[in-house]
Enzyme design. Structure first.
Site, mmCIF file in Angstrom:
data_model
loop_
_atom_site.group_PDB
_atom_site.id
_atom_site.type_symbol
_atom_site.label_atom_id
_atom_site.label_comp_id
_atom_site.label_asym_id
_atom_site.label_seq_id
_atom_site.Cartn_x
_atom_site.Cartn_y
_atom_site.Cartn_z
ATOM 1 C CG ASP A 1 -1.993 1.011 1.214
ATOM 2 O OD1 ASP A 1 -2.447 1.364 0.111
ATOM 3 O OD2 ASP A 1 -2.419 1.451 2.303
ATOM 4 C CG HIS A 2 -0.359 4.878 0.359
ATOM 5 N ND1 HIS A 2 -0.783 5.912 -0.450
ATOM 6 C CD2 HIS A 2 -1.432 4.506 1.102
ATOM 7 C CE1 HIS A 2 -2.061 6.157 -0.198
ATOM 8 N NE2 HIS A 2 -2.481 5.316 0.723
ATOM 9 N N GLY B 1 -6.850 7.676 8.208
ATOM 10 C CA GLY B 1 -6.897 7.959 9.638
ATOM 11 C C GLY B 1 -8.319 8.117 10.154
ATOM 12 C CG ASN C 1 -7.258 0.205 0.931
ATOM 13 O OD1 ASN C 1 -7.660 -0.754 0.278
ATOM 14 N ND2 ASN C 1 -6.231 0.940 0.541
#
Length: 280
Positions: A82-83, A181, A230
């Site tokens: 991820d990322h 977040g 996600n």
């Protein structure tokens, strides 16, 4: 079974208008909870890490655990970066055995983002690994990914169509109102924009920052092409909460086999709830 790629499971989800849950893995207990929750629901699942997480795990341990989890699982399991911050990070994961990668060039100028993603697609598809990429800016904090929410930029549908066509990516993460977040309030998702992006791209879409998004909103997004959702913050919050509660009640306990168990069981229930929700 062995680890699978995300390509086949996301293409099926996109065609049949449901989504696959992708959950942030931070330790063995969380990994086991994710697998158990998916098995309870009988659906595929994606384990995913950022680069900071695989560095924390140390790659050989992470890969060994993920392979063992997949081999013993009764449902398909994929391992996703991820990322990914650079081609270097992607290459580390490809060499190690990840079965899916995301390259995040969303902070780059449009043409530079395309150039980076095309290179990642080239090297990844040479070894049969699908690629996810992002256009626009999804705000918030996730591990070492920090983006000022006030500087979030929604994805332009026309640019998204060109981006997907020119790069050849397998799945696409648009910015349409979510954030990484914890949310201070229910996010205002741009569903009309999401629908325009779906029509312009015609590939499985990815919802980042789903922790805290209402079930109604998630289901509506799935109907508009979101095929991968996600989750990370909710898992970390619950795991920490359960550990704190256990030690308040058992301040002298020192056996990890005892204090990790209720936390893991709580996460298993949460994952099962989330993946069942995605079968819209």
């Amino acid at each position: 079974m062995t680890l699978v790629t995300t390509k086949e499971i996301l293409e099926d989800a996109y065609a049949n208008r449901y989504a696959v849950g992708a959950f942030g893995v931070h330790n063995l207990e969380i990994m086991k909870a994710i697998i158990s929750g998916a098995e309870a629901a009988g659906v595929p699942v994606i384990l995913q890490t950022t680069s900071s997480t695989y560095k924390y795990f140390e790659m050989p341990y992470l890969i060994a655990l993920a392979n063992a989890a997949a081999e013993q699982s009764s449902v398909p399991v994929a391992l996703h970066l991820d990322h990914g911050e650079s081609l270097k990070h992607v290459m580390e994961c490809l060499r190690a055995g990840y079965t899916s990668v995301m390259i995040d060039g969303s902070g780059l100028p449009f043409e530079d983002n395309i150039k980076l993603v095309k290179r990642v697609v080239e090297v990844s598809k040479a070894v049969g690994v699908p690629v996810e990429a992002e256009l626009g800016t999804i705000g918030g904090v996730e591990d070492d990914v920090v983006v000022d929410e006030t500087k979030s930029v929604f994805t332009d549908p026309e640019m998204a169509g060109r981006f997907v066509h020119e790069t050849g990516i397998d799945s696409f993460a648009p910015a349409f109102g979510t954030a990484h977040g914890a949310y201070r309030e229910e996010p205002k998702l741009q569903f009309d924009l999401l629908d325009q992006i779906r029509q312009a791209t015609n590939v499985p879409l990815v919802m980042h920052g789903a922790s805290g998004v209402s079930e109604e909103s998630v289901r509506k997004a799935i109907g508009l092409g979101v095929s991968k959702v996600n989750f990370s913050t909710e898992l970390k919050d619950l795991f920490a909460e359960q550990l704190r509660s256990y030690f308040i009640e058992h301040p002298a306990e020192n056996d990890p086999r005892k204090y990790f168990l209720p936390a893991r069981e709580s996460l298993t229930k949460l994952v099962e709830k989330k993946v069942r929700m995605l079968q819209a």
